[in-house]
Design a protein around this motif. Structure first.
Motif, PDB file in Angstrom:
ATOM      1  N   TYR A  15       0.802  -1.224   0.000  1.00  0.00           N
ATOM      2  CA  TYR A  15       0.000   0.000   0.000  1.00  0.00           C
ATOM      3  C   TYR A  15       0.836   1.275   0.000  1.00  0.00           C
ATOM      4  O   TYR A  15       0.306   2.345  -0.307  1.00  0.00           O
ATOM      5  CB  TYR A  15      -0.924   0.030   1.228  1.00  0.00           C
TER       6      TYR A  15
ATOM      7  N   ARG B  15       3.483   7.339  -1.028  1.00  0.00           N
ATOM      8  CA  ARG B  15       2.619   7.105  -2.179  1.00  0.00           C
ATOM      9  C   ARG B  15       2.342   5.620  -2.354  1.00  0.00           C
ATOM     10  O   ARG B  15       3.044   4.772  -1.801  1.00  0.00           O
ATOM     11  CB  ARG B  15       3.263   7.678  -3.434  1.00  0.00           C
ATOM     12  N   GLY B  16       1.357   5.331  -3.146  1.00  0.00           N
ATOM     13  CA  GLY B  16       1.081   3.932  -3.400  1.00  0.00           C
ATOM     14  C   GLY B  16      -0.088   3.738  -4.339  1.00  0.00           C
ATOM     15  O   GLY B  16      -0.832   4.672  -4.638  1.00  0.00           O
ATOM     16  N   GLY B  17      -0.216   2.517  -4.785  1.00  0.00           N
ATOM     17  CA  GLY B  17      -1.343   2.157  -5.641  1.00  0.00           C
ATOM     18  C   GLY B  17      -1.805   0.769  -5.236  1.00  0.00           C
ATOM     19  O   GLY B  17      -0.984  -0.092  -4.934  1.00  0.00           O
ATOM     20  N   PHE B  18      -3.085   0.577  -5.151  1.00  0.00           N
ATOM     21  CA  PHE B  18      -3.583  -0.738  -4.744  1.00  0.00           C
ATOM     22  C   PHE B  18      -4.969  -0.964  -5.328  1.00  0.00           C
ATOM     23  O   PHE B  18      -5.661  -0.009  -5.713  1.00  0.00           O
ATOM     24  CB  PHE B  18      -3.620  -0.865  -3.212  1.00  0.00           C
ATOM     25  N   LYS B  19      -5.332  -2.232  -5.399  1.00  0.00           N
ATOM     26  CA  LYS B  19      -6.650  -2.590  -5.925  1.00  0.00           C
ATOM     27  C   LYS B  19      -7.659  -2.469  -4.799  1.00  0.00           C
ATOM     28  O   LYS B  19      -7.625  -3.238  -3.841  1.00  0.00           O
ATOM     29  CB  LYS B  19      -6.607  -4.011  -6.491  1.00  0.00           C
TER      30      LYS B  19
ATOM     31  N   ASP C  89      -8.614   0.505  -9.289  1.00  0.00           N
ATOM     32  CA  ASP C  89      -7.435   0.707  -8.439  1.00  0.00           C
ATOM     33  C   ASP C  89      -7.470   2.132  -7.904  1.00  0.00           C
ATOM     34  O   ASP C  89      -8.020   3.031  -8.549  1.00  0.00           O
ATOM     35  CB  ASP C  89      -6.141   0.564  -9.251  1.00  0.00           C
TER      36      ASP C  89
ATOM     37  N   ASN D 214      -4.838   5.167  -6.493  1.00  0.00           N
ATOM     38  CA  ASN D 214      -3.466   5.599  -6.256  1.00  0.00           C
ATOM     39  C   ASN D 214      -3.473   6.928  -5.513  1.00  0.00           C
ATOM     40  O   ASN D 214      -4.401   7.715  -5.661  1.00  0.00           O
ATOM     41  CB  ASN D 214      -2.659   5.661  -7.557  1.00  0.00           C
ATOM     42  N   TYR D 215      -2.467   7.131  -4.689  1.00  0.00           N
ATOM     43  CA  TYR D 215      -2.442   8.344  -3.871  1.00  0.00           C
ATOM     44  C   TYR D 215      -0.998   8.778  -3.633  1.00  0.00           C
ATOM     45  O   TYR D 215      -0.057   7.968  -3.750  1.00  0.00           O
ATOM     46  CB  TYR D 215      -3.130   8.088  -2.514  1.00  0.00           C
ATOM     47  N   THR D 216      -0.832  10.026  -3.324  1.00  0.00           N
ATOM     48  CA  THR D 216       0.461  10.577  -2.940  1.00  0.00           C
ATOM     49  C   THR D 216       0.225  11.683  -1.922  1.00  0.00           C
ATOM     50  O   THR D 216      -0.653  12.517  -2.139  1.00  0.00           O
ATOM     51  CB  THR D 216       1.166  11.232  -4.160  1.00  0.00           C
TER      52      THR D 216
ATOM     53  N   ARG E  85      -2.227  14.015  -3.868  1.00  0.00           N
ATOM     54  CA  ARG E  85      -2.921  13.720  -5.131  1.00  0.00           C
ATOM     55  C   ARG E  85      -3.552  12.344  -4.983  1.00  0.00           C
ATOM     56  O   ARG E  85      -2.962  11.456  -4.365  1.00  0.00           O
ATOM     57  CB  ARG E  85      -1.917  13.709  -6.293  1.00  0.00           C
TER      58      ARG E  85
ATOM     59  N   PHE F  86      -8.314   4.484 -11.021  1.00  0.00           N
ATOM     60  CA  PHE F  86      -8.085   3.927 -12.350  1.00  0.00           C
ATOM     61  C   PHE F  86      -9.020   2.739 -12.553  1.00  0.00           C
ATOM     62  O   PHE F  86      -9.032   1.818 -11.736  1.00  0.00           O
ATOM     63  CB  PHE F  86      -6.624   3.499 -12.494  1.00  0.00           C
TER      64      PHE F  86
ATOM     65  N   GLU G  25      -8.602   6.900 -16.083  1.00  0.00           N
ATOM     66  CA  GLU G  25      -8.070   7.345 -14.808  1.00  0.00           C
ATOM     67  C   GLU G  25      -8.529   8.772 -14.564  1.00  0.00           C
ATOM     68  O   GLU G  25      -8.394   9.628 -15.440  1.00  0.00           O
ATOM     69  CB  GLU G  25      -6.543   7.291 -14.804  1.00  0.00           C
TER      70      GLU G  25
ATOM     71  N   ARG H 120      -0.741   4.062 -20.627  1.00  0.00           N
ATOM     72  CA  ARG H 120      -1.403   5.306 -20.228  1.00  0.00           C
ATOM     73  C   ARG H 120      -0.472   6.499 -20.417  1.00  0.00           C
ATOM     74  O   ARG H 120      -0.905   7.608 -20.657  1.00  0.00           O
ATOM     75  CB  ARG H 120      -1.806   5.230 -18.760  1.00  0.00           C
TER      76      ARG H 120
ATOM     77  N   ARG I  51       6.982   1.053 -10.395  1.00  0.00           N
ATOM     78  CA  ARG I  51       6.167   0.817  -9.204  1.00  0.00           C
ATOM     79  C   ARG I  51       6.033   2.126  -8.412  1.00  0.00           C
ATOM     80  O   ARG I  51       4.970   2.474  -7.917  1.00  0.00           O
ATOM     81  CB  ARG I  51       6.834  -0.270  -8.363  1.00  0.00           C
TER      82      ARG I  51
ATOM     83  N   ALA J  90       4.786   5.257 -11.388  1.00  0.00           N
ATOM     84  CA  ALA J  90       3.432   5.141 -11.939  1.00  0.00           C
ATOM     85  C   ALA J  90       2.467   4.511 -10.945  1.00  0.00           C
ATOM     86  O   ALA J  90       1.318   4.266 -11.273  1.00  0.00           O
ATOM     87  CB  ALA J  90       3.465   4.320 -13.224  1.00  0.00           C
ATOM     88  N   MET J  91       2.953   4.244  -9.740  1.00  0.00           N
ATOM     89  CA  MET J  91       2.136   3.691  -8.664  1.00  0.00           C
ATOM     90  C   MET J  91       1.411   2.414  -9.086  1.00  0.00           C
ATOM     91  O   MET J  91       0.200   2.255  -8.904  1.00  0.00           O
ATOM     92  CB  MET J  91       1.186   4.753  -8.128  1.00  0.00           C
ATOM     93  N   LEU J  92       2.186   1.515  -9.693  1.00  0.00           N
ATOM     94  CA  LEU J  92       1.633   0.203 -10.057  1.00  0.00           C
ATOM     95  C   LEU J  92       1.299  -0.556  -8.779  1.00  0.00           C
ATOM     96  O   LEU J  92       1.981  -0.404  -7.762  1.00  0.00           O
ATOM     97  CB  LEU J  92       2.669  -0.607 -10.834  1.00  0.00           C
ATOM     98  N   THR J  93       0.290  -1.377  -8.842  1.00  0.00           N
ATOM     99  CA  THR J  93      -0.018  -2.193  -7.678  1.00  0.00           C
ATOM    100  C   THR J  93       0.986  -3.356  -7.623  1.00  0.00           C
ATOM    101  O   THR J  93       1.686  -3.644  -8.599  1.00  0.00           O
ATOM    102  CB  THR J  93      -1.440  -2.772  -7.753  1.00  0.00           C
ATOM    103  N   ASP J  94       1.033  -3.995  -6.470  1.00  0.00           N
ATOM    104  CA  ASP J  94       1.933  -5.123  -6.261  1.00  0.00           C
ATOM    105  C   ASP J  94       1.720  -6.209  -7.317  1.00  0.00           C
ATOM    106  O   ASP J  94       2.666  -6.740  -7.901  1.00  0.00           O
ATOM    107  CB  ASP J  94       1.617  -5.685  -4.864  1.00  0.00           C
TER     108      ASP J  94
END
Lengths: 356, 128
Positions: A117, A167-171, A177, A179-181, A202, A206, A213, B88, B109, B112-116
């Motif tokens: 996360y 920051r991170g991106g998750f489903k 998905d 994403n945040y920062t 931010r 997505f 997005e 994208r 990662r 572009a904040m790719l998920t795991d």
């Protein structure tokens, strides 16, 4: 010279505590981030030679932006990007083009992938306000070589921040998905790595199925007029068409505006398919409105600009780009032409290993 | 004089980098993963889980088939994630050697904040 206030130190201490927290959290995780493939340091980046005619004045702009990536262990990454750029112009009374090479470290940051996360970054990083500065800026990525008029809004004096970012991106759901920062930047007054003191964030959603997005940015300036800035962005790639639509809006006390950029690849045309799949048509329409306060990096008056361009990809890393634009404002209309060649390179700095 | 040297240097650097870019272009398309020679191809409406419907095979062949199918499925998923996420912002790059790709994907990662899961599947797709 770095300039920290007491509050700045308190926030940096808080950031350090956060890094420690995430480090401890990561100890409980054993799964490798990249499976059984060990990453090696690489030198990558882009270079280009851009010629533009701005209101009849010719500018030659060779540019090189090397990026060094040094992965350490399973969860750390050191990344830095330098920028070498020259704006060569014809000076009155002298022949030929003249200009100085401007050197700048765009970013130099240490990233720690704490868990699925969150990633913590410390150092000098590209300010994540909107998407252009952080994701679309390199010459090999951008569809049109000119910067959007609203680019300087919210990104600081040298396009970067100095401080800490999480920051991170998750489903979040199977359908989308998140994403945040969130970040804090301290005041640095040393040119060319100067940065402002602000905090911001931010967030985006997505939707993979729709390839859409949307997101928004917020920033609070902790100096000068202590104002709030905000912006929105969207990227949409319809699944049925080789079309790519990007949009951004930004608002601050120093000005506001938006840009809309559709790009269409001609790969669906039934003739000259080898050439057509490499050809991309791009357009951008943008408007800028002045704010209550003046800014050196933004247009001094309300401005509209339309641009149309064609890109030809010799291969994925080598692109010929050309575009024409017309700018309308109360201080005079002008034409903007651009021609250029850009390419991206990747050089391994270690044993690269064979294909599996 | 100084200007001429600058232009020569620029040309030299550009030639080197273009050469690097051209050298990175794969000369042959990637070969599809080989299936075991005795593996029957599935028809469009066959059910892979229906043991009775399948002809007699050795245990080894079944395992190979299972692994290949899973790999193919992950590869297809990785390709889809790659198109959704990487496309994208930029043109899809060609494949790099695994350890180079592992460094680049870690960079993406963060950037572009790719998920795991995206990261794992894209890496798998890009290194096979």
């Amino acid at each position: 010279m770095l300039s920290f206030g007491k509050a700045g130190f308190r926030k940096l201490a808080g950031a350090a505590a956060a890094v420690l927290f995430f480090a401890l959290n990561a100890l409980g995780q054993t799964q490798s981030q990249t499976g059984d493939v060990k990453p090696i340091p690489i030198l990558q980046g882009s270079a280009g030679f851009i010629t533009n005619f701005d209101g009849g004045d010719a500018h030659l702009a060779p540019i090189a932006t090397p990026v060094v990536l040094v992965p350490v262990g399973e969860r750390w990454l050191f990344e830095t990007r330098a920028n070498f750029e020259t704006d060569m112009v014809q000076l009155p009374g002298r022949s030929g083009f003249h200009g100085q090479v401007e050197k700048q470290v765009d970013y130099a940051q240490i990233d720690f992938i704490a868990n699925k996360y969150a990633t913590v970054s410390v150092g000098r990083f590209l300010t994540p306000f909107g998407i252009y500065n952080e994701r679309l800026y390199p010459v090999w990525i951008r569809n049109l070589q000119s910067d959007p008029l609203t680019l300087p809004i919210g990104i600081g004096p040298s396009n970067a921040s100095t401080g800490v970012m999480v920051r991170g991106g998750f489903k979040a759901r199977p359908q989308f998905d998140i994403n945040y920062t969130v970040y804090f930047s301290t005041l640095v007054t040393t040119t060319p790595v100067d940065s402002d003191r602000f905090a911001g964030g931010r967030a985006g959603i997505f939707v993979p199925k729709a390839r859409l997005e949307v997101g928004g940015s917020f920033q609070h300036l902790l100096q000068q007029e202590r104002s709030n800035l905000f912006g929105f962005h969207a990227v949409w790639q319809p699944t049925k068409l080789p079309l790519d639509i990007r949009w951004e809006y930004a608002r601050s006390k120093r000005g506001s505006g938006y840009w809309l950029e559709p790009a269409y690849k001609l790969s669906q045309l039934p003739f000259l398919q080898n050439e057509m799949r490499r050809t991309q048509l791009v357009a951008r329409y943008q408007q800028f409105f002045t704010g209550q306060l003046a800014s050196d990096s933004l247009p001094p008056v309300n401005t509209k600009q339309f641009e149309f361009g064609v890109n030809y990809y010799f291969m994925d890393g080598l692109k010929f780009t050309t575009n024409y634009g017309r700018q309308f404002s109360s201080i005079g209309n002008k034409n903007v032409w651009t021609l250029g060649l850009t390419y991206r390179f990747v050089v391994p700095m270690g044993p690269e290993g064979g294909r599996r | 004089m100084k200007r001429n040297w600058m232009l020569i240097c620029c040309l030299g650097v550009m030639t080197f980098l273009v050469g690097t870019a051209i050298a990175q272009e794969p000369t042959k398309p990637e070969a599809a993963p080989k299936l075991p020679a005795d593996m029957p191809l599935l028809s469009a409406n066959s059910n892979p889980n229906d043991e009775n419907a399948l002809p007699q095979r050795t245990k080894r062949t079944r395992q190979a088939r299972h692994t290949t199918k899973r790999e193919q499925s992950e590869r297809a998923e990785g390709e889809q994630r790659f198109r959704e996420n990487c496309g994208r912002c930029h043109q899809p790059p060609h494949k790099f050697p695994p350890r180079v790709m592992a460094a680049a994907i870690r960079h993406m990662r963060v950037r572009a904040m790719l998920t795991d899961e995206d990261m794992r599947l894209i890496l798998k797709y890009m290194t096979q």
